[in-house]
Design an enzyme around this catalytic site. Sequence first.
Site, PDB file in Angstrom:
ATOM      1  N   HIS A 106      10.950 -16.723 -46.180  1.00 10.43           N
ATOM      2  CA  HIS A 106      10.103 -15.822 -45.843  1.00 10.43           C
ATOM      3  C   HIS A 106      10.642 -14.456 -46.449  1.00 10.43           C
ATOM      4  CE1 HIS A 106       9.957 -18.374 -42.552  1.00 10.43           C
ATOM      5  NE2 HIS A 106       8.713 -17.942 -42.183  1.00 10.43           N
ATOM      6  N   ASP A 109      13.391 -13.040 -44.560  1.00 13.97           N
ATOM      7  CA  ASP A 109      14.713 -13.824 -44.648  1.00 13.97           C
ATOM      8  C   ASP A 109      15.522 -13.422 -45.639  1.00 13.97           C
ATOM      9  OD1 ASP A 109      13.332 -15.591 -42.976  1.00 13.97           O
ATOM     10  OD2 ASP A 109      12.905 -17.235 -44.570  1.00 13.97           O
ATOM     11  N   GLU A 237      -0.327 -24.369 -43.229  1.00 16.06           N
ATOM     12  CA  GLU A 237       0.612 -25.104 -42.527  1.00 16.06           C
ATOM     13  C   GLU A 237       0.161 -25.237 -41.019  1.00 16.06           C
ATOM     14  OE1 GLU A 237       4.968 -24.398 -42.827  1.00 16.06           O
ATOM     15  OE2 GLU A 237       5.273 -24.792 -40.696  1.00 16.06           O
ATOM     16  N   GLU A 273       3.771 -30.470 -40.990  1.00 17.99           N
ATOM     17  CA  GLU A 273       5.127 -30.392 -40.242  1.00 17.99           C
ATOM     18  C   GLU A 273       5.312 -31.281 -38.997  1.00 17.99           C
ATOM     19  OE1 GLU A 273       7.103 -26.337 -40.037  1.00 17.99           O
ATOM     20  OE2 GLU A 273       8.105 -27.077 -37.742  1.00 17.99           O
ATOM     21  N   HIS A 276       4.867 -29.772 -35.506  1.00 25.53           N
ATOM     22  CA  HIS A 276       3.552 -29.420 -35.336  1.00 25.53           C
ATOM     23  C   HIS A 276       2.515 -30.470 -35.186  1.00 25.53           C
ATOM     24  CE1 HIS A 276       4.678 -25.611 -37.759  1.00 25.53           C
ATOM     25  NE2 HIS A 276       5.430 -25.744 -36.827  1.00 25.53           N
ATOM     26  N   ASP A 301       7.161 -30.182 -44.048  1.00 28.94           N
ATOM     27  CA  ASP A 301       8.198 -29.486 -43.207  1.00 28.94           C
ATOM     28  C   ASP A 301       8.660 -30.419 -42.406  1.00 28.94           C
ATOM     29  OD1 ASP A 301       7.986 -26.940 -44.734  1.00 28.94           O
ATOM     30  OD2 ASP A 301       7.507 -25.897 -42.696  1.00 28.94           O
ATOM     31  N   ASP A 312       8.490 -26.480 -30.032  1.00 26.55           N
ATOM     32  CA  ASP A 312       8.690 -26.763 -31.361  1.00 26.55           C
ATOM     33  C   ASP A 312      10.187 -26.634 -31.528  1.00 26.55           C
ATOM     34  OD1 ASP A 312       8.064 -26.939 -34.145  1.00 26.55           O
ATOM     35  OD2 ASP A 312       7.780 -24.917 -34.481  1.00 26.55           O
ATOM     36  N   ASP A 314      12.264 -28.245 -33.450  1.00 23.71           N
ATOM     37  CA  ASP A 314      12.791 -28.201 -34.903  1.00 23.71           C
ATOM     38  C   ASP A 314      14.133 -29.139 -34.965  1.00 23.71           C
ATOM     39  OD1 ASP A 314      10.492 -26.949 -35.993  1.00 23.71           O
ATOM     40  OD2 ASP A 314      11.320 -24.890 -35.831  1.00 23.71           O
ATOM     41  N   ASP A 344      12.654 -27.759 -42.434  1.00 22.17           N
ATOM     42  CA  ASP A 344      12.228 -26.740 -41.455  1.00 22.17           C
ATOM     43  C   ASP A 344      12.840 -27.070 -40.230  1.00 22.17           C
ATOM     44  OD1 ASP A 344      11.319 -24.520 -40.297  1.00 22.17           O
ATOM     45  OD2 ASP A 344       9.370 -24.843 -40.785  1.00 22.17           O
TER      46      ASP A 344
END
Length: 441
Positions: A106, A109, A237, A273, A276, A301, A312, A314, A344
């Site tokens: 991003h 980031d 996404e 993802e 998700h 992802d 989420d 992750d 991700d």
Amino acid sequence: MIVTGDKEFYKGVGAITFEGKASDNPLAFKFYNPDQMVMGKSMRDHFKFAIAYWHSFCGQGGDPFGPGTQQFPWDTSNDPMQRAKDKADAAFEFLTKMGFDYFCFHDTDLVDEAETLAKNEVRLQQISEYIAQKKQASGVKLLWGTANCFSNPIYMNGAATNPDFNVVARAGAQIKMALDVTMQLGGENYVFWGGREGYMSLLNTNMGKELDHMAQMLTMSIDYARKQGFKGSFFIEPKPMEPMKHQYDFDAATAIGFLREHNLDKDFKLNIEVNHATLAQHTFEHELTVAANAGMLGSVDANRGDNQNGWDTDQFPVNLYEVTEAMLVILKAGGLQGGGINFDAKIRRNSTDLEDIFHAHIGGADTFARALIVAEKILTESPYSEMRRARYASFDSEQGKAFEAGKLSLEEITAIALNDRDPKRISGKQELYENIINQYL
Ligand code: XLS
Ligand code: NI
Ligand code: NI
């Protein structure tokens, strides 16, 4: 070639190489062998593994109950530009030690946001130049860039779908700047994850208007990037909830319908993802299949959720059965269109050693590599493909073909049913299919 900055951050860890299943070296790949050919393509090219700048070099493990637990040695300078450069040094050192070819980011980031947009653009340009040099030195490539239009409190009511045009315009400016950096760094794709594009309550929300605004922003972004010569894909996404109660890009089917309605389906594909998908009450395999059927399977992802909770999390992928089902879909679709496998995913809050991030990515890469090898065997050696073909064999008959081609009326199909036969009971054989996957794992 390992590329470090002035100082080495991950001391004591060298290049991660393939040592095979018998190795007991925790800092080696057991299954991911980049140059190994599988179905005519190297593992490296099948996956295009990418690291996520945000999870690995920004997020320090903070959660709603407490601050971060990791102390990043590159996050110490008082000067935001120096911090950003140190972070880039860490990122490229990690990437080149892992032997991965790609990263994703991003805008926020790369460098902390400045107080004004104009100042922020200067910062972004400076760090973009610095990263361009690191790319040059290492050969690492950019899988995709994106704009973080969700963290800044200005976006609390949405970005492109904000009820205030002034915020919509700010989001547009931020997307333009993120696109500029993505293009400068040779980005192969650009992602839209609709962080705050959704609603908390329909009482105060004009959903139709907001969806039109979202489409308008995507159209403007494509027009701008194409005008600058950008040839890559745009990805949506999908995610069903979090941070908003309802996210507009709920799942693959919803996003595809939206893209087609607004004539965006030529430029866009999907970035699926895992976590998700499961939040949307689907499987990873389901979302991949929906995207593949639409010719829009762009990128992945990679992560995993937790069966015992509904958010989420992750986590890094470890579930071989789940990833094998996914690799079957990806191989049958002929691979990902333009994208790759971006981790991700984040290590747990109590994983606080600098080497933990290596273990996490090694495990993720090995899970995908192993699943790829298994999926190849299932497709080429097992009865799986033939069983699926035979299940639909009646559509290879003359009448079945005529139906598929739209050449039969409802009256004609009724006559066939009345004349011919009572359908036989035909088993779906689900357990046998499930056993075949297990047999090849
Ligand atoms: C959040 C998303 C995000 C996107 C990029 O849940 O996964 O990380 O991938 O904005
Ligand atoms: Ni996510
Ligand atoms: Ni994501």
